[in-house]
Design an enzyme around this catalytic site. Structure first.
Site, PDB file in Angstrom:
ATOM      1  NE  ARG A 140      -6.095  -3.139 -20.149  1.00 17.06           N
ATOM      2  CZ  ARG A 140      -6.176  -3.089 -21.485  1.00 17.06           C
ATOM      3  NH1 ARG A 140      -5.257  -3.794 -22.154  1.00 17.06           N
ATOM      4  NH2 ARG A 140      -7.083  -2.227 -22.279  1.00 17.06           N
ATOM      5  CE1 TYR A 189      -4.232   1.218  -0.191  1.00 21.71           C
ATOM      6  CE2 TYR A 189      -4.682  -0.816   0.794  1.00 21.71           C
ATOM      7  CZ  TYR A 189      -5.119   0.236  -0.018  1.00 21.71           C
ATOM      8  OH  TYR A 189      -6.283   0.268  -0.368  1.00 21.71           O
ATOM      9  CD  GLU A 221      -4.940   5.396   0.637  1.00 20.87           C
ATOM     10  OE1 GLU A 221      -4.631   6.065   1.718  1.00 20.87           O
ATOM     11  OE2 GLU A 221      -5.690   4.997   0.263  1.00 20.87           O
ATOM     12  CB  THR A 223      -3.686   4.367 -22.457  1.00 17.13           C
ATOM     13  OG1 THR A 223      -3.476   4.324 -23.920  1.00 17.13           O
ATOM     14  CG2 THR A 223      -5.144   5.063 -22.386  1.00 17.13           C
ATOM     15  CE  LYS A 238      -6.144   2.931 -25.764  1.00 20.07           C
ATOM     16  NZ  LYS A 238      -7.230   4.147 -25.864  1.00 20.07           N
ATOM     17  CG  ASP A 276      -7.148  11.484 -24.530  1.00 20.28           C
ATOM     18  OD1 ASP A 276      -6.011  10.590 -24.686  1.00 20.28           O
ATOM     19  OD2 ASP A 276      -7.945  11.385 -24.502  1.00 20.28           O
TER      20      ASP A 276
HETATM   21  C1  LIG Z   1      -8.057   4.539 -24.869  1.00 13.39           C
HETATM   22  C2  LIG Z   1      -8.448   5.903 -24.713  1.00 13.39           C
HETATM   23  C3  LIG Z   1      -8.692   6.326 -23.573  1.00 13.39           C
HETATM   24  C4  LIG Z   1      -9.167   5.847 -22.237  1.00 13.39           C
HETATM   25  O1  LIG Z   1      -8.339   4.982 -21.952  1.00 13.39           O
HETATM   26  P1  LIG Z   1      -8.772   3.595 -21.161  1.00 13.39           P
HETATM   27  O2  LIG Z   1      -7.135   3.042 -20.493  1.00 13.39           O
HETATM   28  O3  LIG Z   1      -9.436   2.620 -21.937  1.00 13.39           O
HETATM   29  O4  LIG Z   1      -9.474   4.299 -19.757  1.00 13.39           O
HETATM   30  C5  LIG Z   1      -8.865   7.872 -23.510  1.00 13.39           C
HETATM   31  N1  LIG Z   1      -8.688   8.842 -24.584  1.00 13.39           N
HETATM   32  C6  LIG Z   1      -8.275   8.214 -25.548  1.00 13.39           C
HETATM   33  C7  LIG Z   1      -8.312   9.139 -26.928  1.00 13.39           C
HETATM   34  C8  LIG Z   1      -8.467   6.926 -25.879  1.00 13.39           C
HETATM   35  O5  LIG Z   1      -7.965   6.264 -27.095  1.00 13.39           O
END
Ligand SMILES: *Cc1c(COP(=O)(O)O)cnc(C)c1O
Length: 429
Positions: free
Chosen positions: A244, A56, A58, A235, A238, A209
Site C-alpha cells: 500500500r 528514521y 527524514e 498508487t 492496485k 493520475d
Molecule cells: C485509489 C486512487 C487514489 C488514492 O489512493 P489512496 O492510496 O487510496 O490514497 C487517487 N487517485 C485515484 C484515481 C485513485 O483511484
C-alpha cells in the site's frame, strides 16, 4: 489450503494471530472483486514486514536529517532507479504514503493556493482528491470539473466516455494552471495525447493520475502517459500489485519542487520498509511475466463484462478496456441499489463495492452502480471461464436476495471455486 504465507504471521499476540487467520480465510474462501485491490507477492509482504520499519530517514538519499542511513539510501535509490526505468521518467519520488498524499503533494508543488485545476468529477469517475467538496483539496484550490458524454445504447457509438469537447471548452473558459487526467471508476482506456493537446492550447500543466492503471501501463496493456504529462502519480497497491502506498514520477524541471512538497511539505519520516517493498514490486512489474499477467487481467475483464451483460446488467460505457467493469444495476432490477447489491453479494462470498454511475439519481452512499475488477483473482490464476462462472453466481445471488438458502448455496459454490485458486500458489519465491 496449499502454500500460504500464514506461518510468517504468527505473532506473539493471540488475538491478532487469530484475526490474521480469519482474514486469510476470508481472502481465500470468498472472491475478491474490488477493482483497487490485489494480492501482493510473498516477497513484497516480507519486505514490508522487515526490520527497515526501525529506521528514521527524514530527507532523501545522500541528504538525510538522521545518521545511519547508508543502507536505507541504497534501498531508496534502487526503488527510484527501478521506477524511472519502468516508465522512462526523469525523476521519481517513492515516499508518498498513499495515492491521495501523492496528489496533494503535486498540487502543493506546482500551484499556489486558489489556483484553478480542471479534473474529472467524482460522480463521473474521478477521485476524491480531484476536487470533491468532501476532500481538503477543494478547500485550497479552485476546481472545475469535466465529465463523460451522455449514455448511448448504440454499441457502435458507446457513450459515457471522457468528453474531450467539454474538457476543451472548460479549459478555454477557466484557463486552469493544471489539468488532471485519470479516474477511479472508469472502464475505458485514457488516452493522454488529447489531454496534452488541450493543456498546450491553454498553457496548463498536465498531471496524469494513473492510480488504477499503473500496473497495466507497466505491463504494456495501456499507453504510457510519461511522454505527455508533466507529472504522473499512482498508487503501488492496485494493478501494480505492490505494498500500500503512492509514488510520483515527473520531468526534471519539477523534481525539486515535488520532493520538497512530499518532505518536508507534507510528510515526516518515510516508510523505508514500504519503500523496499515498492522496489520489490517494481522489479516484479518489469519482468516479462508481468506483461502476461496484465494482458490476462484485461482479457478477463472483457469476458466478465460480456457475461454480466448476458445476465441483464447494463455496462456503463458499454464495455471495458481495463481491469474493471462498472455496472448500472437499474436495468437488471429497478429496485436494486448499489448498497443492497454489495451487502447481498457479501453474504454470498462475493466482495465488491457500490459505486456512483454518471448522473446517478441515488446518493453516493446508496448508488445505482457496482464496480468490479479482475486484477486480484487474475493473480490467483483465474481465467475467462472462472469470471463467466462468477457472473452467473452474482446474478443468481442478486435475483434470490431474499432467499437465505440460495445465498448459502452461492457462497458454497464460490468457496468451491476459490479452493482451486490459492493466490499464493503462483508466486515463486
Ligand atoms: C485509489 C486512487 C487514489 C488514492 O489512493 P489512496 O492510496 O487510496 O490514497 C487517487 N487517485 C485515484 C484515481 C485513485 O483511484
Amino acid at each position: 489450503m496449499g502454500s500460504s504465507p500464514l506461518d510468517a504471521w504468527i505473532v506473539n499476540d493471540d488475538e491478532i494471530t487469530s484475526l490474521l487467520a480469519a482474514e486469510w480465510d476470508r481472502q481465500t474462501t470468498t472472491v475478491q472483486l474490488i477493482a483497487s485491490e490485489n494480492f501482493a507477492s510473498p516477497s513484497v509482504l516480507a519486505a514490508a514486514g522487515s526490520i527497515l520499519t526501525n529506521k528514521y530517514a527524514e530527507g532523501y538519499p545522500g541528504r538525510r536529517y538522521y545518521g545511519g542511513n547508508y543502507v536505507v539510501d541504497e534501498i531508496e535509490d534502487l526503488a527510484r532507479r527501478r521506477l524511472t526505468a519502468i516508465f522512462g521518467a526523469d525523476h521519481a519520488n517513492v515516499q508518498p504514503h498513499s495515492g491521495a498524499n501523492a496528489n496533494v503533494a503535486v498540487y502543493e508543488a506546482l500551484l499556489d493556493p486558489g489556483d484553478t485545476i480542471l479534473a474529472m468529477r467524482l460522480d463521473q469517475g474521478g477521485h476524491l482528491t480531484h476536487g470533491s467538496p468532501a476532500s481538503i483539496t477543494s478547500k485550497y484550490w479552485k476546481f472545475v470539473s469535466y465529465g463523460v458524454t451522455p449514455r448511448s445504447d448504440d454499441p457502435a457509438a458507446p457513450g459515457e466516455q471522457i468528453d474531450f469537447d467539454n474538457v476543451r471548452e472548460l479549459a478555454l473558459a477557466h484557463r486552469p494552471k493544471l489539468i488532471v487526467a485519470g479516474a477511479t471508476a472508469y472502464a475505458r482506456r485514457i488516452d493522454p495525447a488529447p489531454f496534452r493537446e488541450i493543456a498546450d492550447e491553454v498553457g496548463a500543466m498536465l498531471m496524469f493520475d494513473s492510480a488504477h492503471v499503473a500496473g497495466l501501463i507497466a505491463g504494456g496493456a495501456h499507453p504510457n502517459p510519461v511522454p505527455y504529462a508533466d507529472v504522473v502519480t499512482f498508487t503501488t497497491h492496485k494493478t501494480l500489485r505492490g505494498p500500500r502506498g503512492g509514488a510520483i514520477i515527473c520531468r526534471e524541471e519539477h523534481a525539486k519542487k515535488i520532493d520538497s512538497a512530499v518532505f518536508p511539505g507534507q510528510q515526516g519520516g518515510p516508510l523505508e520498509h514500504v519503500i523496499a517493498a515498492k522496489a520489490v514490486a517494481f522489479k516484479e512489474a518489469s519482468q516479462p511475466s508481468f506483461s502476461v499477467y496484465t494482458e490476462q487481467i484485461v482479457a478477463n475483464a472483457k469476458a466478465f463484462a460480456r457475461a454480466l451483460a448476458n445476465e441483464g446488467f447494463r455496462l456503463v460505457s458499454g464495455g471495458t478496456e481495463n481491469h474493471m467493469v462498472l455496472l448500472d444495476l437499474r436495468d437488471f432490477d429497478a429496485e436494486l441499489t448499489g448498497k443492497v447489491a454489495q451487502e447481498v453479494l457479501d453474504r454470498a462470498g462475493i466482495t465488491t463495492n457500490r459505486n456512483t454511475i454518471p448522473d446517478d439519481p441515488r446518493s453516493p452512499f446508496v448508488t445505482s452502480g457496482l464496480r468490479v475488477g479482475t486484477s486480484a483473482e487474475t493473480t490467483a490464476g483465474m481465467k475467462e471461464n472462472e469470471f463467466e462462472a462468477i457472473a452467473s453466481l452474482m446474478s443468481r445471488a442478486l435475483r434470490k436476495r431474499d432467499d437465505e438458502d440460495a445465498l448459502v448455496e452461492v457462497r458454497n459454490d464460490i468457496a468451491a471455486l476459490c479452493a482451486n485458486f490459492n493466490p499464493y500458489a503462483n508466486f515463486t519465491k
